[in-house]
Design a protein around this motif. Sequence first.
Motif, PDB file in Angstrom:
ATOM      1  N   THR A   1       0.839  -1.206   0.000  1.00  0.00           N
ATOM      2  CA  THR A   1       0.000   0.000   0.000  1.00  0.00           C
ATOM      3  C   THR A   1       0.873   1.254   0.000  1.00  0.00           C
ATOM      4  N   ALA A   2       1.901   1.251   0.840  1.00  0.00           N
ATOM      5  CA  ALA A   2       2.810   2.396   0.906  1.00  0.00           C
ATOM      6  C   ALA A   2       3.574   2.571  -0.402  1.00  0.00           C
ATOM      7  N   THR A   3       3.990   1.468  -1.009  1.00  0.00           N
ATOM      8  CA  THR A   3       4.728   1.518  -2.265  1.00  0.00           C
ATOM      9  C   THR A   3       3.858   2.047  -3.404  1.00  0.00           C
ATOM     10  N   LYS A   4       2.609   1.605  -3.455  1.00  0.00           N
ATOM     11  CA  LYS A   4       1.697   2.063  -4.515  1.00  0.00           C
ATOM     12  C   LYS A   4       1.429   3.552  -4.414  1.00  0.00           C
ATOM     13  N   GLU A   5       1.340   4.058  -3.185  1.00  0.00           N
ATOM     14  CA  GLU A   5       1.142   5.506  -3.017  1.00  0.00           C
ATOM     15  C   GLU A   5       2.348   6.271  -3.560  1.00  0.00           C
ATOM     16  N   LEU A   6       3.548   5.785  -3.257  1.00  0.00           N
ATOM     17  CA  LEU A   6       4.756   6.419  -3.773  1.00  0.00           C
ATOM     18  C   LEU A   6       4.784   6.356  -5.298  1.00  0.00           C
ATOM     19  N   GLN A   7       4.467   5.199  -5.861  1.00  0.00           N
ATOM     20  CA  GLN A   7       4.481   5.046  -7.315  1.00  0.00           C
ATOM     21  C   GLN A   7       3.471   5.972  -7.990  1.00  0.00           C
ATOM     22  N   HIS A   8       2.325   6.197  -7.319  1.00  0.00           N
ATOM     23  CA  HIS A   8       1.319   7.110  -7.852  1.00  0.00           C
ATOM     24  C   HIS A   8       1.905   8.508  -8.033  1.00  0.00           C
ATOM     25  N   TYR A   9       2.618   8.998  -7.020  1.00  0.00           N
ATOM     26  CA  TYR A   9       3.187  10.342  -7.114  1.00  0.00           C
ATOM     27  C   TYR A   9       4.384  10.387  -8.061  1.00  0.00           C
ATOM     28  N   GLN A  10       5.127   9.296  -8.174  1.00  0.00           N
ATOM     29  CA  GLN A  10       6.229   9.251  -9.142  1.00  0.00           C
ATOM     30  C   GLN A  10       5.696   9.322 -10.571  1.00  0.00           C
ATOM     31  N   GLN A  11       4.568   8.640 -10.816  1.00  0.00           N
ATOM     32  CA  GLN A  11       3.945   8.716 -12.130  1.00  0.00           C
ATOM     33  C   GLN A  11       3.384  10.111 -12.373  1.00  0.00           C
ATOM     34  N   LYS A  12       2.813  10.706 -11.342  1.00  0.00           N
ATOM     35  CA  LYS A  12       2.300  12.067 -11.464  1.00  0.00           C
ATOM     36  C   LYS A  12       3.428  13.029 -11.823  1.00  0.00           C
ATOM     37  N   LEU A  13       4.569  12.867 -11.169  1.00  0.00           N
ATOM     38  CA  LEU A  13       5.722  13.725 -11.459  1.00  0.00           C
ATOM     39  C   LEU A  13       6.166  13.567 -12.906  1.00  0.00           C
ATOM     40  N   SER A  14       6.230  12.322 -13.374  1.00  0.00           N
ATOM     41  CA  SER A  14       6.609  12.064 -14.761  1.00  0.00           C
ATOM     42  C   SER A  14       5.638  12.734 -15.729  1.00  0.00           C
ATOM     43  N   ASN A  15       4.340  12.654 -15.425  1.00  0.00           N
ATOM     44  CA  ASN A  15       3.326  13.275 -16.278  1.00  0.00           C
ATOM     45  C   ASN A  15       3.456  14.794 -16.289  1.00  0.00           C
ATOM     46  N   LEU A  16       3.695  15.386 -15.118  1.00  0.00           N
ATOM     47  CA  LEU A  16       3.831  16.834 -15.023  1.00  0.00           C
ATOM     48  C   LEU A  16       5.032  17.327 -15.832  1.00  0.00           C
ATOM     49  N   LYS A  17       6.143  16.611 -15.738  1.00  0.00           N
ATOM     50  CA  LYS A  17       7.340  17.004 -16.495  1.00  0.00           C
ATOM     51  C   LYS A  17       7.092  16.904 -17.997  1.00  0.00           C
ATOM     52  N   LEU A  18       6.375  15.855 -18.406  1.00  0.00           N
ATOM     53  CA  LEU A  18       6.065  15.682 -19.824  1.00  0.00           C
ATOM     54  C   LEU A  18       5.131  16.786 -20.305  1.00  0.00           C
ATOM     55  N   GLN A  19       4.137  17.121 -19.475  1.00  0.00           N
ATOM     56  CA  GLN A  19       3.217  18.194 -19.827  1.00  0.00           C
ATOM     57  C   GLN A  19       3.945  19.530 -19.939  1.00  0.00           C
ATOM     58  N   LYS A  20       4.834  19.791 -18.977  1.00  0.00           N
ATOM     59  CA  LYS A  20       5.576  21.049 -19.007  1.00  0.00           C
ATOM     60  C   LYS A  20       6.457  21.137 -20.255  1.00  0.00           C
ATOM     61  N   LYS A  21       7.106  20.038 -20.594  1.00  0.00           N
ATOM     62  CA  LYS A  21       7.956  20.027 -21.788  1.00  0.00           C
ATOM     63  C   LYS A  21       7.138  20.340 -23.039  1.00  0.00           C
ATOM     64  N   GLY A  22       5.950  19.722 -23.138  1.00  0.00           N
ATOM     65  CA  GLY A  22       5.088  19.995 -24.285  1.00  0.00           C
ATOM     66  C   GLY A  22       4.602  21.431 -24.301  1.00  0.00           C
ATOM     67  N   LEU A  23       4.236  21.947 -23.125  1.00  0.00           N
ATOM     68  CA  LEU A  23       3.786  23.338 -23.038  1.00  0.00           C
ATOM     69  C   LEU A  23       4.890  24.309 -23.438  1.00  0.00           C
ATOM     70  N   MET A  24       6.092  24.059 -22.953  1.00  0.00           N
ATOM     71  CA  MET A  24       7.217  24.937 -23.303  1.00  0.00           C
ATOM     72  C   MET A  24       7.428  24.971 -24.805  1.00  0.00           C
ATOM     73  N   GLN A  25       7.380  23.812 -25.445  1.00  0.00           N
ATOM     74  CA  GLN A  25       7.599  23.756 -26.885  1.00  0.00           C
ATOM     75  C   GLN A  25       6.512  24.523 -27.638  1.00  0.00           C
ATOM     76  N   GLN A  26       5.277  24.422 -27.171  1.00  0.00           N
ATOM     77  CA  GLN A  26       4.163  25.112 -27.834  1.00  0.00           C
ATOM     78  C   GLN A  26       4.187  26.620 -27.572  1.00  0.00           C
ATOM     79  N   LEU A  27       4.358  27.007 -26.308  1.00  0.00           N
ATOM     80  CA  LEU A  27       4.258  28.423 -25.941  1.00  0.00           C
ATOM     81  C   LEU A  27       5.469  29.223 -26.352  1.00  0.00           C
ATOM     82  N   LEU A  28       6.683  28.641 -26.276  1.00  0.00           N
ATOM     83  CA  LEU A  28       7.899  29.381 -26.566  1.00  0.00           C
ATOM     84  C   LEU A  28       8.175  29.501 -28.058  1.00  0.00           C
ATOM     85  N   THR A  29       7.409  28.803 -28.887  1.00  0.00           N
ATOM     86  CA  THR A  29       7.529  28.925 -30.337  1.00  0.00           C
ATOM     87  C   THR A  29       6.347  29.655 -30.951  1.00  0.00           C
ATOM     88  N   GLY A  30       5.324  29.944 -30.128  1.00  0.00           N
ATOM     89  CA  GLY A  30       4.139  30.634 -30.636  1.00  0.00           C
ATOM     90  C   GLY A  30       3.151  29.745 -31.342  1.00  0.00           C
TER      91      GLY A  30
END
Length: 408
Positions: free
Chosen positions: A374-403
């Motif tokens: 149970t404790a491990t799954k909670e940690l994995q949930h936030y690790q996946q969330k972090l991975s998703n946030l970084k991917l989203q930010k990378k995509g946003l940067m590419q879109q917004l910084l190029t217009g």
Amino acid sequence: MKQTTQFKNTAIGKIPIDWEVKKLRELGDTFSGLSGKNKEDFGKGYPYIPYKNIFQNSKIDINFMDYVDIKESEKQHKVKYGDIFFTTSSETVEEVGMSSRLLDEVDIMYLNSFCFGFRLKNNNVLDPLFSSYLLRGENIRKELNVLAQGSTRFNLSKSELIKLIIPIPPLLEQQKIAKVLSTWDKAIQETNSIIKKLKTRNKALANKLFLDNDKKPNQKQIMQIVDRVRNSFTPEKDTLYKQIGIRSHAKGLFYKEAVTGESLGNKSVFWIEPNCFIVNIVFAWERAIGKTTDADIGFIASHRFPMYRPKGGILNLDYLLYFFKSPKGKYLLELASPGGAGRNKTLGQTEFLKLKIPAPSMEEQIRLVDVLDTATKELQHYQQKLSNLKLQKKGLMQQLLTGKTRIK
């Protein structure tokens, strides 16, 4: 946000029609880091950012700073709000975000000689926070890598940096872009903080559970509760074989590219058997451990990866794995791996089998595994969330910084 289709051709490609392009030298100046530090007066003088603490997330750990005496003539090199830091030499170009976050805690800060800074002349042309994101954007990073390309390392100089030509949106749009990306940065930092706390909690939880069991009269030697599994074979010269490896720090198995039997030479190899505890004897002290599953059938391993199957009704495989992931288990693996550092600290398999570990009833083992799962799954949930946030930010940067995507 909305899409825009009005673009114009420039020296750096297509950009929105209401954006400009400027050379970096038109927008600001570079300044040098300081050379040398006074080790005898550590803790005195001014905070001095070590090379090893320069990284990309606009965050510098002030707990790991050195200090340097500053000459009067060097005080113009003090870091200010909005400065952007760059390393001069590295395996990749690793430029850093603006310095505003550390100025809340430290009034005076200097860079060291492995770094240099860039300072805007006019914040009414280029917003400091936007410039931090722009210079870390994918397009600019590619250009920096070209400018800094060396024979063996990337060497970025101040004169190369200011050759950059960058896109300049209207100031209000810059500020809005920076605000959007800052929201993702905040979410990433908060998620990182949660992950750090969960790792600390999980480590303490595992330690407590196993130490509690350690106090009970249920200690058994490893040899009493597992069977060694060896399914050896002789490789055929022209047949391809897929090998496994084990990551350190209890990160499990990974898979190598297939090799021919001929390339294996005289190496002793074994078929992987499922549902076994497996260890890399060379890095056991670093918790290079894992468990095999049905998905690993058909893979092979060398004699450096012994396998042990828990005895039915006596030992749960996940319990055994969690135990050796715990601080107590790590200590025992180190104890059975005498010698110096690295490859000289090979696990003694006889010593390993003599180790005593807590072996409560199967019911108690399963209960403990459920808690840690149970404790491990909670940690994995936030690790996946972090991975998703970084991917989203990378995509946003590419879109917004190029217009390609415009903010309303």
